[in-house]
Structure formats: structure tokens, C-alpha cells
Design a protein around this motif. Structure first.
Motif, PDB file in Angstrom:
ATOM      1  N   ARG A  87       0.907  -1.210  -0.283  1.00  0.00           N
ATOM      2  CA  ARG A  87      -0.093  -0.023   0.055  1.00  0.00           C
ATOM      3  C   ARG A  87       0.706   1.326  -0.147  1.00  0.00           C
ATOM      4  O   ARG A  87       0.536   2.329  -0.837  1.00  0.00           O
ATOM      5  N   VAL A  88       1.914   1.507   0.796  1.00  0.00           N
ATOM      6  CA  VAL A  88       2.654   2.240   0.746  1.00  0.00           C
ATOM      7  C   VAL A  88       3.553   2.547  -0.397  1.00  0.00           C
ATOM      8  O   VAL A  88       3.762   3.790  -0.946  1.00  0.00           O
ATOM      9  N   VAL A  89       3.986   1.383  -1.108  1.00  0.00           N
ATOM     10  CA  VAL A  89       4.668   1.792  -2.384  1.00  0.00           C
ATOM     11  C   VAL A  89       3.924   2.361  -3.299  1.00  0.00           C
ATOM     12  O   VAL A  89       4.357   3.056  -4.281  1.00  0.00           O
ATOM     13  N   HIS A  90       2.723   1.652  -3.510  1.00  0.00           N
ATOM     14  CA  HIS A  90       1.866   2.238  -4.367  1.00  0.00           C
ATOM     15  C   HIS A  90       1.292   3.721  -4.213  1.00  0.00           C
ATOM     16  O   HIS A  90       1.108   4.586  -5.029  1.00  0.00           O
ATOM     17  N   LEU A  91       1.235   4.158  -2.865  1.00  0.00           N
ATOM     18  CA  LEU A  91       0.949   5.535  -2.775  1.00  0.00           C
ATOM     19  C   LEU A  91       2.148   6.308  -3.064  1.00  0.00           C
ATOM     20  O   LEU A  91       1.940   7.328  -3.730  1.00  0.00           O
ATOM     21  N   MET A  92       3.478   5.936  -2.762  1.00  0.00           N
ATOM     22  CA  MET A  92       4.722   6.435  -3.253  1.00  0.00           C
ATOM     23  C   MET A  92       4.507   6.590  -4.657  1.00  0.00           C
ATOM     24  O   MET A  92       5.299   7.652  -5.122  1.00  0.00           O
ATOM     25  N   ALA A  93       4.326   5.577  -5.339  1.00  0.00           N
ATOM     26  CA  ALA A  93       4.514   5.545  -7.051  1.00  0.00           C
ATOM     27  C   ALA A  93       3.976   6.610  -7.540  1.00  0.00           C
ATOM     28  O   ALA A  93       3.782   7.028  -8.549  1.00  0.00           O
ATOM     29  N   GLY A  94       2.654   7.122  -6.689  1.00  0.00           N
ATOM     30  CA  GLY A  94       1.709   7.939  -7.501  1.00  0.00           C
ATOM     31  C   GLY A  94       2.155   9.415  -7.057  1.00  0.00           C
ATOM     32  O   GLY A  94       1.462  10.258  -7.634  1.00  0.00           O
ATOM     33  N   LEU A  95       3.072   9.640  -6.442  1.00  0.00           N
ATOM     34  CA  LEU A  95       3.733  11.012  -5.821  1.00  0.00           C
ATOM     35  C   LEU A  95       4.524  11.414  -7.375  1.00  0.00           C
ATOM     36  O   LEU A  95       5.098  10.620  -7.980  1.00  0.00           O
ATOM     37  N   PRO A  96       4.513  12.928  -7.417  1.00  0.00           N
ATOM     38  CA  PRO A  96       5.307  13.407  -8.472  1.00  0.00           C
ATOM     39  C   PRO A  96       6.658  13.324  -8.350  1.00  0.00           C
ATOM     40  O   PRO A  96       7.119  13.383  -7.300  1.00  0.00           O
ATOM     41  N   GLU A  97       7.194  13.060  -9.376  1.00  0.00           N
ATOM     42  CA  GLU A  97       8.773  13.264  -9.225  1.00  0.00           C
ATOM     43  C   GLU A  97       9.472  14.429  -8.704  1.00  0.00           C
ATOM     44  O   GLU A  97       8.970  15.490  -9.008  1.00  0.00           O
ATOM     45  N   VAL A  98      10.346  14.401  -7.894  1.00  0.00           N
ATOM     46  CA  VAL A  98      11.193  15.326  -7.210  1.00  0.00           C
ATOM     47  C   VAL A  98      12.053  16.064  -8.594  1.00  0.00           C
ATOM     48  O   VAL A  98      12.858  15.265  -9.056  1.00  0.00           O
ATOM     49  N   ASP A  99      11.874  17.467  -8.759  1.00  0.00           N
ATOM     50  CA  ASP A  99      12.810  18.137  -9.551  1.00  0.00           C
ATOM     51  C   ASP A  99      14.029  18.699  -8.712  1.00  0.00           C
ATOM     52  O   ASP A  99      14.235  19.016  -7.748  1.00  0.00           O
ATOM     53  N   ARG A 100      15.442  17.875  -9.207  1.00  0.00           N
ATOM     54  CA  ARG A 100      16.340  17.807  -8.587  1.00  0.00           C
ATOM     55  C   ARG A 100      17.293  19.343  -8.379  1.00  0.00           C
ATOM     56  O   ARG A 100      17.671  19.547  -7.427  1.00  0.00           O
ATOM     57  N   GLU A 101      16.998  20.058  -9.542  1.00  0.00           N
ATOM     58  CA  GLU A 101      17.442  21.264  -9.505  1.00  0.00           C
ATOM     59  C   GLU A 101      16.762  22.245  -8.491  1.00  0.00           C
ATOM     60  O   GLU A 101      17.201  22.777  -7.671  1.00  0.00           O
ATOM     61  N   ALA A 102      15.326  21.890  -8.467  1.00  0.00           N
ATOM     62  CA  ALA A 102      14.584  22.949  -7.389  1.00  0.00           C
ATOM     63  C   ALA A 102      14.939  22.392  -5.978  1.00  0.00           C
ATOM     64  O   ALA A 102      15.054  23.451  -4.951  1.00  0.00           O
ATOM     65  N   ALA A 103      15.107  21.184  -5.865  1.00  0.00           N
ATOM     66  CA  ALA A 103      15.576  20.643  -4.606  1.00  0.00           C
ATOM     67  C   ALA A 103      16.874  21.231  -4.083  1.00  0.00           C
ATOM     68  O   ALA A 103      16.930  21.578  -2.939  1.00  0.00           O
TER      69      ALA A 103
END
Length: 104
Positions: free
Chosen positions: A75-91
Motif C-alpha cells: 500500500r505504501v509503495v503504491h502511494l509513493m509511486a503516485g507522487l510526482p517526481e522531485v525536480d533535482r534542481e529545485a531541490a
């Protein structure tokens, strides 16, 4: 801590209420030395049967608990898979802003 809906090994309906008494005052005494060979074989057959039943119930309980943990992990992995990808430059920029803020 045990959750309300957590599975437990199935009982056989022969549970004895805990009265604080020693079990040897409730159960008959068995002296294996004085038993005949047939009685000793019967005793050990019953003991082995009970031991195996307890072992099998423990295995079922462990399997149920592991399956519950795996379902939660999925369940946790499926929820995490639905999160948007992190922009490395913005991070990197956000980390630099935090660093500058706390450095002053």
C-alpha cells in the motif's frame, strides 16, 4: 501492541480460565516412570499431537502477520509511486536557501 483486528491463532475451545492456581492442581499427575509401555506410547502420542497443533497454529499466525505487513508495504509503495517526481534542481535551490537562512 496488538491491534483489535489482528489475527490470532484459532483456539480449540478448551481454554481454562486463569485462576492463579498452579496447573498441576487442575490437571491429573502423570508419572511416566510408572506407566506401562502402552500408556507411555499413548501419552507421547497425545503430547506430540498437541505440540504439532500448537506449532501449526504458530506458523499460521506468523504467516498471517507477515502477510499483513506485506500488504501494508505494498500500500505504501503504491502511494509513493503516485507522487510526482522531485525536480533535482529545485531541490538543490531549496536546500541552498535553507542553508543560507540558517547560516546567518
Amino acid at each position: 501492541m496488538r491491534r483489535e483486528n489482528e489475527s490470532r491463532p484459532a483456539g480449540n475451545g478448551t481454554a481454562i480460565r486463569n485462576t492463579g492456581e498452579r496447573s498441576d492442581s487442575i490437571l491429573p499427575q502423570v508419572n511416566l516412570v510408572t506407566l506401562t509401555p502402552r500408556e507411555r506410547d499413548l501419552f507421547w502420542s497425545g503430547y506430540q499431537s498437541g505440540y504439532c497443533q500448537g506449532h501449526e497454529a504458530g506458523v499460521r499466525f506468523a504467516d498471517d502477520q507477515a502477510a499483513s505487513l506485506h500488504r501494508e508495504a505494498v500500500r505504501v509503495v503504491h502511494l509513493m509511486a503516485g507522487l510526482p517526481e522531485v525536480d533535482r534542481e529545485a531541490a538543490r535551490e531549496a536546500a541552498a536557501r535553507r542553508e543560507r537562512r540558517w547560516a546567518s
